[in-house]
Design a protein around this motif. Sequence first.
Motif, PDB file in Angstrom:
ATOM      1  N   TYR A 123      15.854  -8.808  -6.214  1.00 56.97           N
ATOM      2  CA  TYR A 123      16.078  -9.875  -6.313  1.00 56.97           C
ATOM      3  C   TYR A 123      15.001 -10.813  -6.785  1.00 56.97           C
ATOM      4  CZ  TYR A 123      19.203  -8.613  -2.421  1.00 56.97           C
ATOM      5  OH  TYR A 123      20.149  -7.982  -2.056  1.00 56.97           O
ATOM      6  N   GLN A 124      13.608 -10.419  -7.062  1.00 56.10           N
ATOM      7  CA  GLN A 124      12.654 -11.167  -7.360  1.00 56.10           C
ATOM      8  C   GLN A 124      11.466 -10.275  -7.848  1.00 56.10           C
ATOM      9  OE1 GLN A 124      12.536 -13.272  -3.841  1.00 56.10           O
ATOM     10  NE2 GLN A 124      10.518 -12.849  -3.499  1.00 56.10           N
ATOM     11  N   ASP A 125      10.467 -10.799  -8.293  1.00 58.77           N
ATOM     12  CA  ASP A 125       9.360  -9.983  -8.558  1.00 58.77           C
ATOM     13  C   ASP A 125       8.453 -10.082  -7.028  1.00 58.77           C
ATOM     14  OD1 ASP A 125       8.399 -11.431 -11.812  1.00 58.77           O
ATOM     15  OD2 ASP A 125       9.257  -9.615 -11.164  1.00 58.77           O
ATOM     16  N   ALA A 126       8.441  -9.054  -6.491  1.00 63.19           N
ATOM     17  CA  ALA A 126       7.688  -8.678  -5.057  1.00 63.19           C
ATOM     18  C   ALA A 126       6.363  -9.331  -4.961  1.00 63.19           C
ATOM     19  CB  ALA A 126       7.797  -7.228  -4.791  1.00 63.19           C
ATOM     20  N   ILE A 153       0.844  -1.247  -0.110  1.00 65.27           N
ATOM     21  CA  ILE A 153      -0.010  -0.024   0.086  1.00 65.27           C
ATOM     22  C   ILE A 153       0.665   1.352  -0.102  1.00 65.27           C
ATOM     23  CG2 ILE A 153      -1.531   1.273   1.463  1.00 65.27           C
ATOM     24  CD1 ILE A 153      -2.624  -1.549   2.634  1.00 65.27           C
ATOM     25  N   ALA A 154       1.738   1.189   0.813  1.00 66.69           N
ATOM     26  CA  ALA A 154       2.775   2.352   1.093  1.00 66.69           C
ATOM     27  C   ALA A 154       3.661   2.499  -0.347  1.00 66.69           C
ATOM     28  CB  ALA A 154       3.634   2.157   2.264  1.00 66.69           C
ATOM     29  N   TYR A 155       3.794   1.503  -0.966  1.00 68.84           N
ATOM     30  CA  TYR A 155       4.521   1.724  -2.314  1.00 68.84           C
ATOM     31  C   TYR A 155       3.736   2.400  -3.493  1.00 68.84           C
ATOM     32  CZ  TYR A 155       7.277   0.794  -6.559  1.00 68.84           C
ATOM     33  OH  TYR A 155       8.014   0.563  -7.654  1.00 68.84           O
ATOM     34  N   ASP A 156       2.632   2.035  -3.307  1.00 68.29           N
ATOM     35  CA  ASP A 156       1.450   2.492  -4.630  1.00 68.29           C
ATOM     36  C   ASP A 156       1.027   4.011  -4.206  1.00 68.29           C
ATOM     37  OD1 ASP A 156       1.617   0.154  -5.744  1.00 68.29           O
ATOM     38  OD2 ASP A 156      -0.545  -0.470  -5.408  1.00 68.29           O
ATOM     39  N   THR A 194      -1.173   1.969  -8.862  1.00 68.23           N
ATOM     40  CA  THR A 194      -1.832   0.594  -8.450  1.00 68.23           C
ATOM     41  C   THR A 194      -1.027  -0.676  -8.683  1.00 68.23           C
ATOM     42  OG1 THR A 194      -3.129   0.809 -10.410  1.00 68.23           O
ATOM     43  CG2 THR A 194      -4.085   1.781  -8.492  1.00 68.23           C
ATOM     44  N   GLN A 195       0.375  -0.505  -8.819  1.00 69.51           N
ATOM     45  CA  GLN A 195       1.112  -1.494  -9.256  1.00 69.51           C
ATOM     46  C   GLN A 195       0.941  -2.961  -8.485  1.00 69.51           C
ATOM     47  OE1 GLN A 195       5.294  -0.586  -9.569  1.00 69.51           O
ATOM     48  NE2 GLN A 195       5.720  -2.803 -10.010  1.00 69.51           N
ATOM     49  N   PHE A 196       0.641  -2.613  -7.074  1.00 72.98           N
ATOM     50  CA  PHE A 196       0.349  -3.903  -6.235  1.00 72.98           C
ATOM     51  C   PHE A 196      -1.066  -4.074  -5.822  1.00 72.98           C
ATOM     52  CE2 PHE A 196       5.117  -3.070  -5.876  1.00 72.98           C
ATOM     53  CZ  PHE A 196       5.596  -4.217  -6.483  1.00 72.98           C
ATOM     54  N   ALA A 197      -1.921  -3.320  -6.569  1.00 73.83           N
ATOM     55  CA  ALA A 197      -3.607  -3.647  -5.962  1.00 73.83           C
ATOM     56  C   ALA A 197      -3.984  -4.615  -5.722  1.00 73.83           C
ATOM     57  CB  ALA A 197      -4.274  -2.755  -6.904  1.00 73.83           C
ATOM     58  N   ASP A 198      -3.231  -5.816  -6.221  1.00 74.34           N
ATOM     59  CA  ASP A 198      -3.733  -7.362  -5.981  1.00 74.34           C
ATOM     60  C   ASP A 198      -3.135  -7.896  -4.802  1.00 74.34           C
ATOM     61  OD1 ASP A 198      -1.108  -6.987  -7.226  1.00 74.34           O
ATOM     62  OD2 ASP A 198      -1.350  -9.111  -7.617  1.00 74.34           O
ATOM     63  N   LYS A 199      -2.146  -7.094  -3.958  1.00 73.11           N
ATOM     64  CA  LYS A 199      -1.775  -7.537  -2.989  1.00 73.11           C
ATOM     65  C   LYS A 199      -2.383  -7.098  -1.619  1.00 73.11           C
ATOM     66  CE  LYS A 199       2.093  -8.983  -5.029  1.00 73.11           C
ATOM     67  NZ  LYS A 199       2.399 -10.856  -4.896  1.00 73.11           N
ATOM     68  N   TYR A 200      -3.458  -6.302  -1.780  1.00 71.25           N
ATOM     69  CA  TYR A 200      -4.202  -5.758  -0.657  1.00 71.25           C
ATOM     70  C   TYR A 200      -5.567  -5.446  -0.930  1.00 71.25           C
ATOM     71  CZ  TYR A 200      -2.706  -1.358  -2.841  1.00 71.25           C
ATOM     72  OH  TYR A 200      -2.653  -0.219  -3.826  1.00 71.25           O
ATOM     73  N   ASN A 226      10.142   1.012   1.264  1.00 72.16           N
ATOM     74  CA  ASN A 226      11.471   0.698   0.957  1.00 72.16           C
ATOM     75  C   ASN A 226      11.896  -1.053   0.879  1.00 72.16           C
ATOM     76  OD1 ASN A 226      12.416   2.889   0.087  1.00 72.16           O
ATOM     77  ND2 ASN A 226      13.180   3.423   2.203  1.00 72.16           N
ATOM     78  N   PRO A 227      11.048  -1.686   1.723  1.00 72.89           N
ATOM     79  CA  PRO A 227      11.377  -3.019   1.781  1.00 72.89           C
ATOM     80  C   PRO A 227      10.739  -3.971   0.445  1.00 72.89           C
ATOM     81  CG  PRO A 227      10.663  -2.501   3.918  1.00 72.89           C
ATOM     82  CD  PRO A 227      10.480  -1.392   3.144  1.00 72.89           C
ATOM     83  N   VAL A 228       9.741  -3.231  -0.052  1.00 66.77           N
ATOM     84  CA  VAL A 228       9.305  -3.811  -1.345  1.00 66.77           C
ATOM     85  C   VAL A 228      10.289  -3.433  -2.633  1.00 66.77           C
ATOM     86  CG1 VAL A 228       7.434  -3.594  -3.172  1.00 66.77           C
ATOM     87  CG2 VAL A 228       6.985  -3.290  -0.654  1.00 66.77           C
ATOM     88  N   VAL A 229      10.758  -2.165  -2.466  1.00 64.54           N
ATOM     89  CA  VAL A 229      11.895  -1.804  -3.479  1.00 64.54           C
ATOM     90  C   VAL A 229      13.057  -2.766  -3.414  1.00 64.54           C
ATOM     91  CG1 VAL A 229      13.572   0.256  -4.263  1.00 64.54           C
ATOM     92  CG2 VAL A 229      11.022   0.695  -3.517  1.00 64.54           C
ATOM     93  N   ASN A 230      13.397  -2.797  -2.103  1.00 58.23           N
ATOM     94  CA  ASN A 230      14.668  -3.675  -1.954  1.00 58.23           C
ATOM     95  C   ASN A 230      14.499  -5.141  -2.448  1.00 58.23           C
ATOM     96  OD1 ASN A 230      15.975  -1.643  -0.898  1.00 58.23           O
ATOM     97  ND2 ASN A 230      15.411  -2.192   1.198  1.00 58.23           N
TER      98      ASN A 230
END
Length: 378
Positions: A375-378, A319-322, A328-334, A367-371
């Motif tokens: 390495y992988q698709d978050a 949510i914070a990333y978006d 809405t890149q991660f809208a499916d995650k919440y 930032n944990p999402v960015v980091n």
Amino acid sequence: MSKFDHIRPFYDTEVNEALHSVVQHPMMKALMSFTFPDTPEEVWAEQLKRTHSKRDFQANFIYHAIQMVLQKSSEGLTTSGFENLDPHTSYLYISNHRDIILDTSLLNVSLLEHKMIMTASAIGDNLVQKSFLHALSRLNRNFVVQRGLSPRELLQSSKLMSEYMCQLLTRENRSVWIAQREGRTKDGNDATQQGVLKMIAMASDEANLMDYFKKLRVVPVSISYEYDPTDALKMPQLMAKANDEVYVKEKNEDFNTLLSGIMGQKKRIHLHIGKPLNPADLDTIAVENDNANKQIQALAQLLDDAIIQGYKLWPTNYIAYDLLHDCTQFADKYTEKEKQLFERRLELRIDIDNKVMREGFLAMYANPVVNKMKYQDA
């Protein structure tokens, strides 16, 4: 006298006397009343007076205190990775650092439940200025990291701590917990400070530095809280940094942060135990890097890789990333409800019209999402 006397926990032979000296302290009464709300004072006091070892104190009192903290301020703790450990082996746990007390307490609660060796844990002397807190930390198997020293004193103190950690791990079969950095991360970026690794290495008598780290059996640890209970408390320091100002802590700030971290709402918590660092990877570091500084740099990167990949992302992170990137890149995650709750938290805890503060608060969660995306698709 042992040279470690001013930094070490109590010996078991000292525990009973220490407990007798603090059993009537108002802070001990408050801690025990919180932990055992239905137990008369004379009952827990009598049990404390009959306690003669740090392990019994931790298992019979502190374990239950942490369970009560989890019950009142979280939606529970989950763990993973304990199958990577041997119950009879001591390890050097190097962990990301989010909460002053809980990071190490939750690890020890989990180690106790898995019937594994609990840790001696590093704690800054700024947190044990009060005599009761110093006694409680020593009962809880903490050893003291001295802060605010001159360069010469710092060198001597670092050598002493390195020797003490070496003794615990290699001679006493006692696990050790230490944070990957001095102080908690304020911006959500979990990065290992090379200075921490250099301090650990000071006690090495190996010609090859990586051979010493093999002896210590290093285990990376990742802890993640869905809500950081001290998120708003970190804002003044982030604001000072943004304004290029020197941040000066207020009186009792560390103690207030400690209490907020323990009792503030965390929602879900996850603790991941990484695999012990592979000796072959440490050999590769030694072969590919021709001096100690480069080896330490490579070791820090190895730890960062493991800690970030072991970190569990929560809906709040996405949510914070978006929100931060207005997307809405991660809208499916919440869910929409989770988003509304997080936005409400944002409004209640900071001045959302302050652009620097809003971005700093969101970045702490994003930032944990960015980091992890590196390495992988978050």
